[in-house]
Motif scaffolding. Structure first.
Motif, PDB file in Angstrom:
ATOM      1  N   TYR A  80       2.022   1.229  12.268  1.00  0.00           N
ATOM      2  CA  TYR A  80       2.207   1.667  13.653  1.00  0.00           C
ATOM      3  C   TYR A  80       3.246   2.776  13.726  1.00  0.00           C
ATOM      4  CZ  TYR A  80      -0.350  -2.594  14.807  1.00  0.00           C
ATOM      5  OH  TYR A  80      -1.306  -3.573  14.888  1.00  0.00           O
ATOM      6  N   VAL A  81       4.293   2.638  12.927  1.00  0.00           N
ATOM      7  CA  VAL A  81       5.354   3.652  12.913  1.00  0.00           C
ATOM      8  C   VAL A  81       4.805   4.978  12.386  1.00  0.00           C
ATOM      9  CG1 VAL A  81       7.574   4.283  11.874  1.00  0.00           C
ATOM     10  CG2 VAL A  81       7.210   1.949  12.717  1.00  0.00           C
ATOM     11  N   VAL A  82       3.996   4.924  11.322  1.00  0.00           N
ATOM     12  CA  VAL A  82       3.408   6.149  10.774  1.00  0.00           C
ATOM     13  C   VAL A  82       2.528   6.823  11.818  1.00  0.00           C
ATOM     14  CG1 VAL A  82       1.833   7.096   9.031  1.00  0.00           C
ATOM     15  CG2 VAL A  82       3.550   5.415   8.360  1.00  0.00           C
ATOM     16  N   MET A  83       1.676   6.050  12.501  1.00  0.00           N
ATOM     17  CA  MET A  83       0.803   6.649  13.517  1.00  0.00           C
ATOM     18  C   MET A  83       1.621   7.228  14.666  1.00  0.00           C
ATOM     19  SD  MET A  83      -2.297   7.435  13.967  1.00  0.00           S
ATOM     20  CE  MET A  83      -2.388   8.790  15.126  1.00  0.00           C
ATOM     21  N   SER A  84       2.659   6.530  15.060  1.00  0.00           N
ATOM     22  CA  SER A  84       3.534   7.040  16.108  1.00  0.00           C
ATOM     23  C   SER A  84       4.165   8.363  15.672  1.00  0.00           C
ATOM     24  CB  SER A  84       4.615   6.007  16.426  1.00  0.00           C
ATOM     25  OG  SER A  84       5.484   6.495  17.411  1.00  0.00           O
ATOM     26  N   ASN A  85       4.575   8.443  14.413  1.00  0.00           N
ATOM     27  CA  ASN A  85       5.180   9.674  13.891  1.00  0.00           C
ATOM     28  C   ASN A  85       4.168  10.819  13.831  1.00  0.00           C
ATOM     29  OD1 ASN A  85       7.634   8.395  13.604  1.00  0.00           O
ATOM     30  ND2 ASN A  85       7.379   7.976  11.437  1.00  0.00           N
TER      31      ASN A  85
ATOM     32  N   VAL B 279       2.276   8.448  21.332  1.00  0.00           N
ATOM     33  CA  VAL B 279       3.451   7.691  20.892  1.00  0.00           C
ATOM     34  C   VAL B 279       3.635   6.479  21.794  1.00  0.00           C
ATOM     35  CG1 VAL B 279       5.968   7.737  20.647  1.00  0.00           C
ATOM     36  CG2 VAL B 279       4.612   9.700  19.890  1.00  0.00           C
ATOM     37  N   GLU B 280       3.551   6.712  23.102  1.00  0.00           N
ATOM     38  CA  GLU B 280       3.724   5.618  24.066  1.00  0.00           C
ATOM     39  C   GLU B 280       2.626   4.577  23.920  1.00  0.00           C
ATOM     40  OE1 GLU B 280       5.441   3.206  26.613  1.00  0.00           O
ATOM     41  OE2 GLU B 280       6.340   5.049  25.828  1.00  0.00           O
ATOM     42  N   GLN B 281       1.416   5.011  23.656  1.00  0.00           N
ATOM     43  CA  GLN B 281       0.294   4.087  23.470  1.00  0.00           C
ATOM     44  C   GLN B 281       0.543   3.173  22.258  1.00  0.00           C
ATOM     45  OE1 GLN B 281      -3.350   6.112  22.511  1.00  0.00           O
ATOM     46  NE2 GLN B 281      -4.609   4.284  22.794  1.00  0.00           N
ATOM     47  N   VAL B 282       1.025   3.749  21.151  1.00  0.00           N
ATOM     48  CA  VAL B 282       1.317   2.950  19.956  1.00  0.00           C
ATOM     49  C   VAL B 282       2.458   1.977  20.241  1.00  0.00           C
ATOM     50  CG1 VAL B 282       2.131   3.031  17.565  1.00  0.00           C
ATOM     51  CG2 VAL B 282       0.420   4.672  18.347  1.00  0.00           C
ATOM     52  N   ARG B 283       3.480   2.429  20.962  1.00  0.00           N
ATOM     53  CA  ARG B 283       4.605   1.544  21.302  1.00  0.00           C
ATOM     54  C   ARG B 283       4.151   0.373  22.170  1.00  0.00           C
ATOM     55  NH1 ARG B 283       9.386   5.946  22.425  1.00  0.00           N
ATOM     56  NH2 ARG B 283       9.708   6.467  20.235  1.00  0.00           N
ATOM     57  N   ARG B 284       3.258   0.650  23.121  1.00  0.00           N
ATOM     58  CA  ARG B 284       2.726  -0.437  23.954  1.00  0.00           C
ATOM     59  C   ARG B 284       1.937  -1.437  23.113  1.00  0.00           C
ATOM     60  NH1 ARG B 284       1.664   3.708  27.741  1.00  0.00           N
ATOM     61  NH2 ARG B 284      -0.513   3.755  27.084  1.00  0.00           N
ATOM     62  N   LEU B 285       1.169  -0.902  22.170  1.00  0.00           N
ATOM     63  CA  LEU B 285       0.388  -1.762  21.282  1.00  0.00           C
ATOM     64  C   LEU B 285       1.315  -2.635  20.436  1.00  0.00           C
ATOM     65  CD1 LEU B 285      -2.478  -2.450  20.325  1.00  0.00           C
ATOM     66  CD2 LEU B 285      -2.313  -0.547  18.714  1.00  0.00           C
ATOM     67  N   MET B 286       2.391  -2.060  19.928  1.00  0.00           N
ATOM     68  CA  MET B 286       3.369  -2.826  19.146  1.00  0.00           C
ATOM     69  C   MET B 286       4.004  -3.912  20.005  1.00  0.00           C
ATOM     70  SD  MET B 286       5.171   0.321  17.062  1.00  0.00           S
ATOM     71  CE  MET B 286       6.636  -0.604  16.672  1.00  0.00           C
ATOM     72  N   LYS B 287       4.326  -3.558  21.233  1.00  0.00           N
ATOM     73  CA  LYS B 287       4.946  -4.528  22.130  1.00  0.00           C
ATOM     74  C   LYS B 287       3.973  -5.655  22.457  1.00  0.00           C
ATOM     75  CE  LYS B 287       7.679  -4.845  26.314  1.00  0.00           C
ATOM     76  NZ  LYS B 287       8.338  -4.146  27.398  1.00  0.00           N
ATOM     77  N   ALA B 288       2.704  -5.302  22.691  1.00  0.00           N
ATOM     78  CA  ALA B 288       1.695  -6.309  23.012  1.00  0.00           C
ATOM     79  C   ALA B 288       1.495  -7.283  21.847  1.00  0.00           C
ATOM     80  CB  ALA B 288       0.372  -5.638  23.372  1.00  0.00           C
ATOM     81  N   LYS B 289       1.662  -6.783  20.630  1.00  0.00           N
ATOM     82  CA  LYS B 289       1.496  -7.637  19.449  1.00  0.00           C
ATOM     83  C   LYS B 289       2.830  -8.230  18.994  1.00  0.00           C
ATOM     84  CE  LYS B 289      -2.639  -5.360  17.813  1.00  0.00           C
ATOM     85  NZ  LYS B 289      -3.400  -4.954  16.667  1.00  0.00           N
ATOM     86  N   ASP B 290       3.871  -7.993  19.784  1.00  0.00           N
ATOM     87  CA  ASP B 290       5.213  -8.508  19.508  1.00  0.00           C
ATOM     88  C   ASP B 290       5.709  -8.114  18.120  1.00  0.00           C
ATOM     89  OD1 ASP B 290       7.533  -9.789  20.383  1.00  0.00           O
ATOM     90  OD2 ASP B 290       6.971 -11.678  19.409  1.00  0.00           O
ATOM     91  N   LEU B 291       5.470  -6.847  17.764  1.00  0.00           N
ATOM     92  CA  LEU B 291       5.933  -6.323  16.483  1.00  0.00           C
ATOM     93  C   LEU B 291       7.245  -5.588  16.686  1.00  0.00           C
ATOM     94  CD1 LEU B 291       2.574  -4.878  15.137  1.00  0.00           C
ATOM     95  CD2 LEU B 291       3.699  -6.984  14.426  1.00  0.00           C
ATOM     96  N   LYS B 292       8.207  -5.890  15.842  1.00  0.00           N
ATOM     97  CA  LYS B 292       9.508  -5.238  15.922  1.00  0.00           C
ATOM     98  C   LYS B 292       9.875  -4.712  14.548  1.00  0.00           C
ATOM     99  CE  LYS B 292      11.309  -8.131  19.638  1.00  0.00           C
ATOM    100  NZ  LYS B 292      10.182  -8.985  19.885  1.00  0.00           N
TER     101      LYS B 292
END
Length: 193
Positions: free
Chosen positions: A115-120, A131-144
């Motif tokens: 997710y970080v690579v795609m965001s970058n 970038v915001e879409q990937v961050r929302r996806l990470m948040k929805a999957k509770d990835l930190k």
């Protein structure tokens, strides 16, 4: 080997494909890959497919690598998709990167690095909505993203330092020493302006 009538096994084929990849020999790599089953009677392994993806990706032939993965007779693993996503980052290829990420997020859903690579990739192209879409996806999957961690061993005692953690018992001394070192780096001769 062939002149001596020695049949290569899957390990030799993998080594040769890897060599082609590192040397940038795309045509030779393709010839070898096509010969695996036709000439040598070996079924290509996931390692053989991975070498071909790496070979194509290193040369910037990202769409070709993507199509190669899609046409494989077996399901691609996360490593193949991850290799291609990394190449998309290197070459700034957003569109293929997005296609790759869609597969990778399904295959290796818990790996935050993808997710970080795609965001970058999105950020490097100025696509802040992506970038915001990937961050929302990470948040929805509770990835930190895990906190950075460093450690040092002094007199047989290990000291761990985690980003944001202020609990180390020698913290005041360590930070005081760091400030002194920082000042010495900035002003090595002790001259004041």
């Amino acid at each position: 080997m062939l002149a001596l009538d020695i049949k290569p096994d899957h390990v030799i084929i993998t080594s040769l494909l890897s060599s082609c990849s590192h040397a940038g020999l795309v045509d030779e790599g393709w010839r070898l890959f096509k010969s695996i089953s036709k000439i040598h009677g070996i079924e290509p392994t996931m390692e053989h497919y991975a070498c071909m993806v790496d070979l194509l990706a290193r040369r910037g032939r990202l769409r070709e690598a993507y199509n190669f993965i899609k046409d494989m007779p077996c399901e691609a693993n996360g490593n193949l998709w991850c290799t291609l996503l990394g190449a998309c980052k290197t070459y700034g290829e957003v569109e293929v990167g997005r296609l790759v990420a869609d597969h990778l997020f399904d295959v290796d859903t818990g790996n935050i690095g993808n997710y970080v690579v795609m965001s970058n990739i999105f950020a490097a192209d100025g696509r802040w909505d992506g970038v915001e879409q990937v961050r929302r996806l990470m948040k929805a999957k509770d990835l930190k993203k895990p906190a950075g961690c460093s450690w040092i061993e002094v007199e047989r005692m290990r000291h761990a330092f985690v980003a944001g953690d202020l609990s180390h018992p020698l913290r005041p001394i360590i930070y005081s020493t760091l400030r002194t070192l920082d000042q010495q780096i900035k002003d090595p001769l002790g001259q004041r302006k």
